[in-house]
Every structure is written in C-alpha cells, then in structure tokens.
Design a protein around this motif. Sequence first.
Motif, PDB file in Angstrom:
ATOM      1  N   LYS A   1       1.204 -79.803   5.282  1.00 55.44           N
ATOM      2  CA  LYS A   1       0.110 -79.454   6.189  1.00 55.44           C
ATOM      3  C   LYS A   1       0.559 -79.490   7.642  1.00 55.44           C
ATOM      4  O   LYS A   1       0.090 -78.696   8.475  1.00 55.44           O
ATOM      5  CB  LYS A   1      -1.072 -80.396   5.972  1.00 55.44           C
ATOM      6  CG  LYS A   1      -1.780 -80.197   4.629  1.00 55.44           C
ATOM      7  CD  LYS A   1      -2.912 -81.198   4.433  1.00 55.44           C
ATOM      8  CE  LYS A   1      -3.611 -80.998   3.108  1.00 55.44           C
ATOM      9  NZ  LYS A   1      -4.723 -81.950   2.892  1.00 55.44           N
TER      10      LYS A   1
ATOM     11  N   TRP B   1       3.582 -78.774   8.663  1.00 51.46           N
ATOM     12  CA  TRP B   1       4.335 -77.520   8.825  1.00 51.46           C
ATOM     13  C   TRP B   1       3.379 -76.341   9.001  1.00 51.46           C
ATOM     14  O   TRP B   1       3.580 -75.481   9.861  1.00 51.46           O
ATOM     15  CB  TRP B   1       5.227 -77.299   7.604  1.00 51.46           C
ATOM     16  CG  TRP B   1       5.858 -75.937   7.556  1.00 51.46           C
ATOM     17  CD1 TRP B   1       6.971 -75.516   8.229  1.00 51.46           C
ATOM     18  CD2 TRP B   1       5.381 -74.812   6.803  1.00 51.46           C
ATOM     19  NE1 TRP B   1       7.222 -74.195   7.926  1.00 51.46           N
ATOM     20  CE2 TRP B   1       6.259 -73.739   7.060  1.00 51.46           C
ATOM     21  CE3 TRP B   1       4.310 -74.610   5.941  1.00 51.46           C
ATOM     22  CZ2 TRP B   1       6.097 -72.487   6.487  1.00 51.46           C
ATOM     23  CZ3 TRP B   1       4.143 -73.360   5.376  1.00 51.46           C
ATOM     24  CH2 TRP B   1       5.027 -72.321   5.639  1.00 51.46           C
ATOM     25  N   GLU B   2       2.316 -76.327   8.195  1.00 55.47           N
ATOM     26  CA  GLU B   2       1.339 -75.246   8.293  1.00 55.47           C
ATOM     27  C   GLU B   2       0.671 -75.223   9.671  1.00 55.47           C
ATOM     28  O   GLU B   2       0.533 -74.159  10.287  1.00 55.47           O
ATOM     29  CB  GLU B   2       0.280 -75.404   7.204  1.00 55.47           C
ATOM     30  CG  GLU B   2      -0.807 -74.326   7.242  1.00 55.47           C
ATOM     31  CD  GLU B   2      -1.932 -74.622   6.283  1.00 55.47           C
ATOM     32  OE1 GLU B   2      -2.494 -73.657   5.742  1.00 55.47           O
ATOM     33  OE2 GLU B   2      -2.257 -75.815   6.095  1.00 55.47           O
ATOM     34  N   LYS B   3       0.272 -76.410  10.154  1.00 57.87           N
ATOM     35  CA  LYS B   3      -0.397 -76.477  11.447  1.00 57.87           C
ATOM     36  C   LYS B   3       0.541 -76.042  12.571  1.00 57.87           C
ATOM     37  O   LYS B   3       0.127 -75.345  13.501  1.00 57.87           O
ATOM     38  CB  LYS B   3      -0.903 -77.899  11.716  1.00 57.87           C
ATOM     39  CG  LYS B   3      -2.049 -78.339  10.843  1.00 57.87           C
ATOM     40  CD  LYS B   3      -2.543 -79.727  11.201  1.00 57.87           C
ATOM     41  CE  LYS B   3      -3.239 -79.722  12.543  1.00 57.87           C
ATOM     42  NZ  LYS B   3      -4.494 -78.943  12.518  1.00 57.87           N
TER      43      LYS B   3
ATOM     44  N   ASN C   1       3.104 -74.018  12.422  1.00 61.47           N
ATOM     45  CA  ASN C   1       3.575 -72.641  12.337  1.00 61.47           C
ATOM     46  C   ASN C   1       2.475 -71.599  12.224  1.00 61.47           C
ATOM     47  O   ASN C   1       2.721 -70.421  12.509  1.00 61.47           O
ATOM     48  CB  ASN C   1       4.518 -72.501  11.138  1.00 61.47           C
ATOM     49  CG  ASN C   1       5.827 -73.238  11.345  1.00 61.47           C
ATOM     50  OD1 ASN C   1       6.745 -72.738  11.974  1.00 61.47           O
ATOM     51  ND2 ASN C   1       5.913 -74.461  10.828  1.00 61.47           N
ATOM     52  N   TYR C   2       1.284 -72.025  11.817  1.00 63.90           N
ATOM     53  CA  TYR C   2       0.218 -71.048  11.613  1.00 63.90           C
ATOM     54  C   TYR C   2      -1.034 -71.317  12.440  1.00 63.90           C
ATOM     55  O   TYR C   2      -1.869 -70.437  12.583  1.00 63.90           O
ATOM     56  CB  TYR C   2      -0.173 -70.994  10.127  1.00 63.90           C
ATOM     57  CG  TYR C   2       0.880 -70.338   9.273  1.00 63.90           C
ATOM     58  CD1 TYR C   2       0.915 -68.965   9.090  1.00 63.90           C
ATOM     59  CD2 TYR C   2       1.869 -71.110   8.676  1.00 63.90           C
ATOM     60  CE1 TYR C   2       1.895 -68.356   8.326  1.00 63.90           C
ATOM     61  CE2 TYR C   2       2.857 -70.523   7.905  1.00 63.90           C
ATOM     62  CZ  TYR C   2       2.866 -69.147   7.731  1.00 63.90           C
ATOM     63  OH  TYR C   2       3.847 -68.565   6.973  1.00 63.90           O
ATOM     64  N   ASP C   3      -1.168 -72.542  12.956  1.00 64.84           N
ATOM     65  CA  ASP C   3      -2.366 -72.879  13.723  1.00 64.84           C
ATOM     66  C   ASP C   3      -2.122 -72.918  15.220  1.00 64.84           C
ATOM     67  O   ASP C   3      -3.029 -73.201  15.992  1.00 64.84           O
ATOM     68  CB  ASP C   3      -2.904 -74.248  13.292  1.00 64.84           C
ATOM     69  CG  ASP C   3      -3.472 -74.203  11.884  1.00 64.84           C
ATOM     70  OD1 ASP C   3      -3.582 -73.089  11.343  1.00 64.84           O
ATOM     71  OD2 ASP C   3      -3.793 -75.264  11.337  1.00 64.84           O
TER      72      ASP C   3
END
Length: 292
Positions: A273, A275-277, A279-281
Amino acid sequence: MKLSIVIITFNEEANIARTLKSVIPLVANGNGELIVVDSGSTDRTREIAREFDAKVYVEEWKGFAAQKNSGIQKASGEWILSLDADEEVSAELTENVIAILNLWPPEDWCLTGHNSSLPARRESWNSLSPTGYYIPRRNFFLGRWIRHGGFYPDRKLRLFQRVAGHFEERVVHETVKVNGATGNLTGYLIHHAYPSLSGYIEHMNRYSSLGAELAVEKGQTSRSILAFLWNVAVRPRLTFFYNYVLRLGFLDGREGLLLHLYHATYVSWKYAKAWEKANYDSPQRHRDTEEK
C-alpha cells in the motif's frame, strides 16, 4: 481528584461495560473520574458509558493520538490512566495503581491547591520518582492468551501524571511521551483484542493502510524492483520466521500460527500500500496522467 481514566470509543458496545466495570475500584469514593471520547458510535456505547457515570464527549475522529490527547485535556485528575475500550484492568494492577495514587502527593503539598505553582520540594520529589509507568498486557487472540512471539509482556506506558505526559502525534501506533522518569507496574491489562479471525483480518487491513501512510511519510517506499520484492515478499517471511520460530510463537498452538501468519500478511500489505500511495496517489502522478 487523583485519577482520570480516559477511553476513546467507536461502536464498542461489546467491550465498554467490561472495561468500565474493571476500573470501578479506582474511581470509587470520588477518587477518580471516567472520561469517554466517542467518535460517533451508532450502537449503545455512549448509553452504556453513561450508566457507569462516565463523562461522555462526542467528537469527530481526529486520529488516535489527537483523540486521546483531547480526552486528556478534559481530565481534572492529577494522574491519567489511558485505556483502550477492549482492555480490562486486573485486580493486581488495581492494587498497584491505588498504591501509587496514595503515595502522591504528600499531604503538605495539598495545601498549595491544584492550580498553584509547584513548590521546590514537589519538583525535587518528581526528579527522583516516576512521572509515568509501563503496564504489561495479556493479549488474547481467539480466546487464547498469547504468551510468546513477542506478544507478552507487551508493556505500554499508560499511567502518567497529567501535566507530564501526552500522546505523540502519529498516524498509527501512538505512544505516550512523558517528561521525567518512568517505572514499571505489576499486574496487567487484559487485552481482548481479536475475539474472531474475521475481526483480526479487518483490523490488519485497516492498520496496514495507516502504516502505509506512516511509511510514505518516512520515505520507506519501494522505488526499485529489488526494494519492492524485499518489502512485499521477503520481509513478511522473515517477520514470520522471527516471531513464530525464533521467538517461540509456535508454542501458542493453532492460534499462534494464525496470528503470526496473518501478521506477516499485514507487513506485506503495508509496504504494498505504501508503494501504491507513493506511485499512484502522488500529485505528480495525477499530473502525468492528465497530460497523457
């Protein structure tokens, strides 16, 4: 007033009566007060708390540390005992807390009044005596006391002088910071943390999201593929091996296996999560997407 017991709640109907019943001896005869800061429960939490003569405040959720500090600000006791709504105070711990309260302050200090400046002798006493105390916890998982794998004694700083302590502002895993020395109490808190497996998994999912926010703030994100594999795949397995094998978590039976297995899963979720935040948020990511 000697003691203020501060609890934050949200839909704790199943737990709050047990917790408040366990602290009745600590607040009896005008020695203490019960303060409940509720963040909008839709069950009978507030009603049950009022049945125990608790002072109930309803506030919007501000985060764990901020919510607990808000309760401390409403307290009038010389000492604070901060509890979670699913914790119960043991009889031995009750005796030890009462002993601490009876030792402080000496009778001649009472003549100065609650809001007066601290006399020199009080400052001298505080420099030698603890202003906060760590309390061991017995954590229960699926009804079993987890004794190994790092889950006991699980000491938490929960009893402290009101003017000397506060919760440090963090997204998750909030801790008390006190000015002065600390000590340890005997007895324990009984933590009815995870009575069901589904509840534990939901808890880990929620906390992994909060942990991901903290990881992003600290820059602990997986920029490279090797770092990503380490955090999401390798680190969780090492966590399981360390807690379940090296710290003897296997001695807690099936419950220990499930607890450490899904705790390792939580570690993977947290870094995935994060990593997601990262790179995507991020705002830059949204701008790049809009430009395409």
